[in-house]
Design a protein around this motif. Structure first.
Motif, short mmCIF file in Angstrom:
data_model
loop_
_atom_site.label_atom_id
_atom_site.label_comp_id
_atom_site.label_asym_id
_atom_site.label_seq_id
_atom_site.Cartn_x
_atom_site.Cartn_y
_atom_site.Cartn_z
N ASP A 224 -35.66 -19.08 39.25
CA ASP A 224 -35.23 -18.89 40.63
C ASP A 224 -33.70 -18.79 40.70
OD1 ASP A 224 -35.64 -18.72 43.42
OD2 ASP A 224 -35.14 -20.84 43.64
N GLY A 225 -33.22 -17.73 41.34
CA GLY A 225 -31.79 -17.55 41.53
C GLY A 225 -31.07 -16.86 40.39
N ALA A 226 -31.78 -16.53 39.32
CA ALA A 226 -31.14 -15.92 38.15
C ALA A 226 -30.87 -14.44 38.39
CB ALA A 226 -32.02 -16.08 36.92
N HIS A 241 -44.85 -16.90 43.78
CA HIS A 241 -44.57 -15.51 44.09
C HIS A 241 -43.15 -15.21 43.63
CE1 HIS A 241 -48.28 -15.06 46.08
NE2 HIS A 241 -47.95 -15.61 47.23
N GLY A 242 -42.94 -14.02 43.10
CA GLY A 242 -41.63 -13.61 42.65
C GLY A 242 -41.12 -12.42 43.45
N GLU A 243 -39.85 -12.45 43.81
CA GLU A 243 -39.25 -11.37 44.58
C GLU A 243 -37.89 -11.00 43.99
OE1 GLU A 243 -41.19 -12.44 48.95
OE2 GLU A 243 -39.12 -13.02 48.52
N VAL A 244 -37.44 -9.80 44.30
CA VAL A 244 -36.13 -9.32 43.87
C VAL A 244 -35.27 -9.10 45.10
CG1 VAL A 244 -34.88 -7.49 42.67
CG2 VAL A 244 -37.12 -8.22 41.83
N HIS A 245 -34.03 -9.60 45.06
CA HIS A 245 -33.11 -9.42 46.19
C HIS A 245 -31.78 -8.89 45.68
CE1 HIS A 245 -35.87 -11.51 48.87
NE2 HIS A 245 -36.00 -12.44 47.93
N LEU A 246 -31.10 -8.16 46.52
CA LEU A 246 -29.77 -7.64 46.20
C LEU A 246 -28.73 -8.54 46.84
CD1 LEU A 246 -28.28 -5.29 44.79
CD2 LEU A 246 -28.27 -4.12 47.01
N ARG A 247 -27.92 -9.21 46.00
CA ARG A 247 -26.90 -10.12 46.51
C ARG A 247 -25.55 -9.75 45.90
NH1 ARG A 247 -30.43 -15.68 45.58
NH2 ARG A 247 -32.02 -15.23 47.17
N SER A 248 -24.63 -9.35 46.77
CA SER A 248 -23.28 -8.95 46.33
C SER A 248 -23.34 -7.90 45.24
CB SER A 248 -22.50 -10.18 45.83
OG SER A 248 -22.41 -11.16 46.84
N GLY A 249 -24.24 -6.96 45.39
CA GLY A 249 -24.36 -5.85 44.46
C GLY A 249 -25.12 -6.16 43.19
N VAL A 252 -31.14 -10.08 41.96
CA VAL A 252 -31.38 -11.49 41.66
C VAL A 252 -32.86 -11.80 41.85
CG1 VAL A 252 -30.86 -13.87 42.38
CG2 VAL A 252 -29.05 -12.14 42.35
N PHE A 253 -33.41 -12.64 40.96
CA PHE A 253 -34.81 -13.05 41.09
C PHE A 253 -34.91 -14.27 41.99
CE2 PHE A 253 -38.40 -15.72 39.83
CZ PHE A 253 -39.44 -14.81 39.97
N SER A 254 -35.95 -14.28 42.82
CA SER A 254 -36.20 -15.40 43.71
C SER A 254 -37.69 -15.74 43.67
CB SER A 254 -35.78 -15.04 45.14
OG SER A 254 -36.11 -16.08 46.03
N GLU A 255 -38.01 -17.03 43.65
CA GLU A 255 -39.42 -17.43 43.68
C GLU A 255 -39.70 -18.24 44.93
OE1 GLU A 255 -40.03 -21.63 41.39
OE2 GLU A 255 -39.88 -19.88 40.08
#
Length: 350
Positions: A224-226, A241-249, A252-255
């Protein structure tokens, strides 16, 4: 005609509970039982069941050794029944390497409790796996007669950029399929890969470690957060559940914890939908073998964002459920045999 099941377990109580469960389904029947691996080999070759349920730890001969011998002498679809522990996960993955086709986790040492909650899912999977054996025989017979087959649609090259990512969804038959795919990907692959494989929480860590030790590509259980980096395949932790987010370009993986009623864990849909939001047209989604339709709505979101969706073909799928659902919805741009998926992914980045 009912599919014949051979039950292999050293516990008489577990065999009895499993027999009752199987016989409650009129499309399944029990053709025999064995209390150890040596018995299992003899009965598998004598009785020729459509499918075998196999315990891991047994006296005289363990389940892993029995799987190897059965696949050598009289190949038969085998479903491992294993405990929800890290040791059980490692043993199950060894059995899959030895030739077992699927696994079902025992949630308890009590036979009825272990089988009760997911009984319907277990018998459904047994039927589908047994039916696959018959379907393969029909396909082989047709090939021998020279019957025409429909060629799969080929994947285009260079469909995503180097700021994108590849997301993969899989379920039944997925562990072996993922190994086949990922071993074709080199360590310098220019984008990250995120994988949602339906698995219990105790299995994904050992699974990632096992993959990592057998190939050039770096394979890890996602944290999480990597940040997601190129040249690495991330396995979404089981039961989450795993999701992908765009943070500051940066991707990042989020669970997150599943909500009540969200039965596919990890959810392929949630992974795909988040990838579409994070990377838009620079997403390649690949749907591999699996039961059900998880991934279809996520694939729809990816196509709506101008991303790309490929699926495994029926002939090479253990269970043609998830890929079929995506193809039926008209969301696939390419349908590929398993042995071609890895090389196609390698060519997918511009």
């Amino acid at each position: 005609m009912a599919f014949g099941v051979l039950i292999v377990d050293d516990s008489v109580f577990f065999r009895r509970a499993l027999r009752e469960l199987i016989l409650a389904d009129d499309r399944l029947t029990v053709v025999g039982e064995a209390a150890n691996g040596r018995e299992a080999i003899l009965k598998a070759c004598q009785l020729k069941p459509d499918i075998i349920t196999m315990d891991v730890e047994m006296p005289i001969m363990d389940g892993i050794s029995a799987v190897r011998e059965i696949m050598n002498r009289c190949p038969t679809p085998i479903m491992m029944l294993s405990s929800l522990t890290q040791a059980g996960a490692v043993a199950t993955l060894e059995a899959l390497d030895a030739g077992a086709i699927d696994f079902y986790p025992k949630s308890s040492s009590d036979a009825k409790e272990a089988l009760g909650e997911g009984a319907r899912l277990l018998t459904t999977r047994l039927r589908l796996l047994a039916a696959r054996k018959q379907r393969q025989a029909i396909v082989a017979e047709s090939a021998a007669r020279g019957s025409a087959t429909v060629a799969p649609r080929h994947a285009e090259q260079g469909v995503i950029g180097r700021r994108g990512l590849v997301v993969i969804g899989s379920s039944t038959g997925g562990p072996a399929a993922l190994q086949t795919v990922l071993q074709e990907i080199p360590a310098n692959f220019p984008v990250p890969i995120v994988i949602a494989q339906h698995m219990p929480a105790s299995f994904t860590g050992p699974f990632a470690s096992r993959l990592n030790s057998s190939m050039a590509l770096n394979v890890v259980e996602a944290k999480d957060g990597a940040p997601l980096v190129a040249g690495t395949a991330y396995i979404v932790p089981g039961g989450k559940h795993g999701e992908v987010h765009l943070r500051s370009g940066t991707l990042v993986f989020s669970e997150r914890e599943p909500a009540a009623g969200e039965n596919f864990r990890p959810s392929v849909n949630f992974l795909f939908q988040s990838a579409a939001q994070a990377a838009g047209s620079d997403v390649l989604a690949v749907v591999l073998t699996g039961m059900g339709d998880d991934g279809t709505e996520g694939a729809r979101a990816i196509r709506a964002a101008s991303g790309h969706v490929w699926a495994q073909d029926q002939a090479s799928s253990v269970i043609y459920g998830m890929p079929a659902a995506v193809a039926k919805a008209g969301l696939t741009e390419a349908v590929l045999p398993l042995k071609e998926v890895g090389a196609a992914i390698l060519r997918s980045v511009r």
